[in-house]
Scaffold this active site. Structure first.
Site, short mmCIF file in Angstrom:
data_model
loop_
_atom_site.label_atom_id
_atom_site.label_comp_id
_atom_site.label_asym_id
_atom_site.label_seq_id
_atom_site.Cartn_x
_atom_site.Cartn_y
_atom_site.Cartn_z
N SER A 124 5.39 -7.54 -1.09
CA SER A 124 4.16 -8.16 -0.61
C SER A 124 3.37 -8.73 -1.77
O SER A 124 3.42 -8.20 -2.90
CB SER A 124 3.33 -7.08 0.09
OG SER A 124 2.01 -7.53 0.28
N TYR A 148 -0.81 1.52 -0.21
CA TYR A 148 0.24 0.68 0.39
C TYR A 148 0.86 -0.24 -0.67
O TYR A 148 2.08 -0.31 -0.81
CB TYR A 148 -0.34 -0.14 1.54
CG TYR A 148 0.54 -1.28 1.99
CD1 TYR A 148 1.74 -1.03 2.64
CD2 TYR A 148 0.20 -2.61 1.74
CE1 TYR A 148 2.57 -2.08 3.04
CE2 TYR A 148 1.01 -3.66 2.13
CZ TYR A 148 2.20 -3.39 2.77
OH TYR A 148 3.03 -4.41 3.16
N LYS A 152 4.83 -0.50 -2.52
CA LYS A 152 5.67 -1.70 -2.70
C LYS A 152 6.06 -1.85 -4.17
O LYS A 152 7.20 -2.17 -4.49
CB LYS A 152 4.93 -2.95 -2.20
CG LYS A 152 4.69 -2.97 -0.70
CD LYS A 152 5.98 -3.07 0.07
CE LYS A 152 5.78 -3.07 1.57
NZ LYS A 152 7.02 -2.98 2.32
#
Ligand code: NAD
Ligand code: UFG
Length: 342
Positions: A124, A148, A152
């Site tokens: 992302s 989050y 990643k």
């Protein structure tokens, strides 16, 4: 090629599955349906008119996962499965590390056991953190600002270490910008559970009458109209980006990080205007305080994707909004309530 897709019932996974089947690959989906509906796969089956395997398996269940991967013997794994809500990752960080990081480790172990050496990973733009310059290119420092984003980032690093163990291994770390839109049929699309966190599904639910009005989070950002600017990319273009990555991995070894975005940004107010024009519906909104953690603006440098994968985004904001309205108006309740697993 034999393509295994984790999270294949989800929003981006279902669109990519359709592209993979249309390109004549054999496919297998692994999903625990914690954030998706099995009906998405039924619809992909109807649209593609092609068979594919489905395993209801949780990534964290090492032995079931090893069995599923070994049974299908994939050439390439496309790995979407995981949790993706930034706010939830701040209140439940350990779930995010467990599902995203531990789940990926289990997947890489299962791939090793099955002799599969290639992976396409859903990363992302959030790995970049606060922009030090724009557009973000792949050399921009990585400083994610929430759990989050850190999952990643850690997964990217784990995949790099995994790939370094064997010169025959290859990985594409695809850094998505803001995926929106739906398949042109209106049969599959984004159907978040509960109140949507993201802008486009929220707008769509206001337009269809399921929500009263949109809150625009801040109008005093450093942008032309004061609202946040993002690089929105059509999910169909994103799916084609995965096909390009799959094709590249058939001969490419080593690990590549690649932005998947359009290269230009739109503000929240521009998104509302574009959606109203495409749908013919009003989208009432009110200006609200800034949302914690939001950045003024960011967009991609998409040149590396073009050089390495021969891929560029083709579809503009009108096509994105029309496709969302086509999906939302045909399916006002999305895929419906039950029987989601989680
Ligand atoms: P999604 O929630 O619609 O799809 C994820 C799928 O994974 C769901 O079908 C869910 O049931 C499944 N899943 C979750 N945990 C699992 C587990 N432990 N075992 C097996 N299956 C599991 O999300 P999406 O929008 O399609 O996103 C796909 C990927 O792309 C995610 O990794 C996400 O972080 C990443 N991504 C998404 C966006 C975005 O805005 N949608 C942006 C950047 C990156
Ligand atoms: N916004 C609103 N009202 C809403 C929702 C969003 O004004 O109800 C605004 C936000 O403040 C932001 C813009 O709309 O300016 C886009 O917000 P989204 O929540 O749709 O997207 P984000 O850029 O915040 O984040 C998304 C994903 C992340 C991912 C990132 C980059 O949620 O997981 O894109 O890919 F990392």
């Amino acid at each position: 090629m034999r393509i295994l897709i984790t999270g294949g019932a989800g929003y981006i996974g279902s669109h990519t599955l359709l592209s993979v089947l249309a390109a004549d690959h054999q496919a297998c989906v692994i999903d625990n349906f914690s954030n998706s509906h099995p009906d998405a796969l039924t619809r992909v089956g109807r649209l593609s008119n092609r068979p594919f395997d489905i395993h209801q398996t949780d990534l964290r269940d090492g032995s079931a996962l090893t069995e599923s991967v070994a049974a299908f013997r994939p050439d390439i794994v496309v790995h979407f499965a995981g949790l993706k809500a930034v706010g939830e990752s701040e209140s439940h960080p350990l779930s995010y590390y467990e599902q995203n990081v531990f789940g990926t480790i289990r997947l890489l172990q299962a791939m090793d056991a099955a002799g599969c050496r290639s992976i396409v990973f859903s990363s992302s733009a959030t790995v970049y953190g606060t922009p030090q310059y724009l557009p973000y290119d792949e050399a921009h420092p990585l400083q994610p600002v929430n759990p989050y984003g850190r999952t990643k980032y850690f997964i990217e690093e784990i995949i790099r270490d995994w790939a370094a163990t064997d010169p025959a291994k290859g990985a594409m770390l695809l850094r998505y910008f803001n995926p929106v839109g739906a398949h042109e049929s209106g049969q599959i699309g984004e159907d978040p559970m509960g109140v949507p966190n993201n802008l486009m599904p929220y707008i769509a639910r206001v337009a269809v009458g399921r929500l009263d009005r949109l809150q625009v989070f801040g109008d005093d950002y450093d942008t032309d109209d004061g609202t946040g600017v993002r690089d929105y990319i059509h999910v169909t273009d994103l799916a084609e980006g995965h096909l390009a990555a799959i094709n590249c991995l058939q001969h490419h070894r080593g690990v590549e990080a690649v932005n998947l975005g359009t290269g230009s940004g739109l503000s929240v107010l521009q998104m509302i205007a574009a959606f109203e024009a495409a749908s013919g519906k009003d989208v009432p909104y009110a200006i609200a305080p800034r949302r914690k953690g939001d950045i003024d603006k960011f967009w991609a440098d998409p040149e590396r994707a073009h050089r390495l994968l021969g891929w560029r985004a083709r579809l503009g904001i009108d096509a994105m909004c029309r496709s969302v309205w086509n999906w939302q108006s045909q399916n006002p309740d999305g895929y419906g309530e039950s029987p989601r697993a989680g």
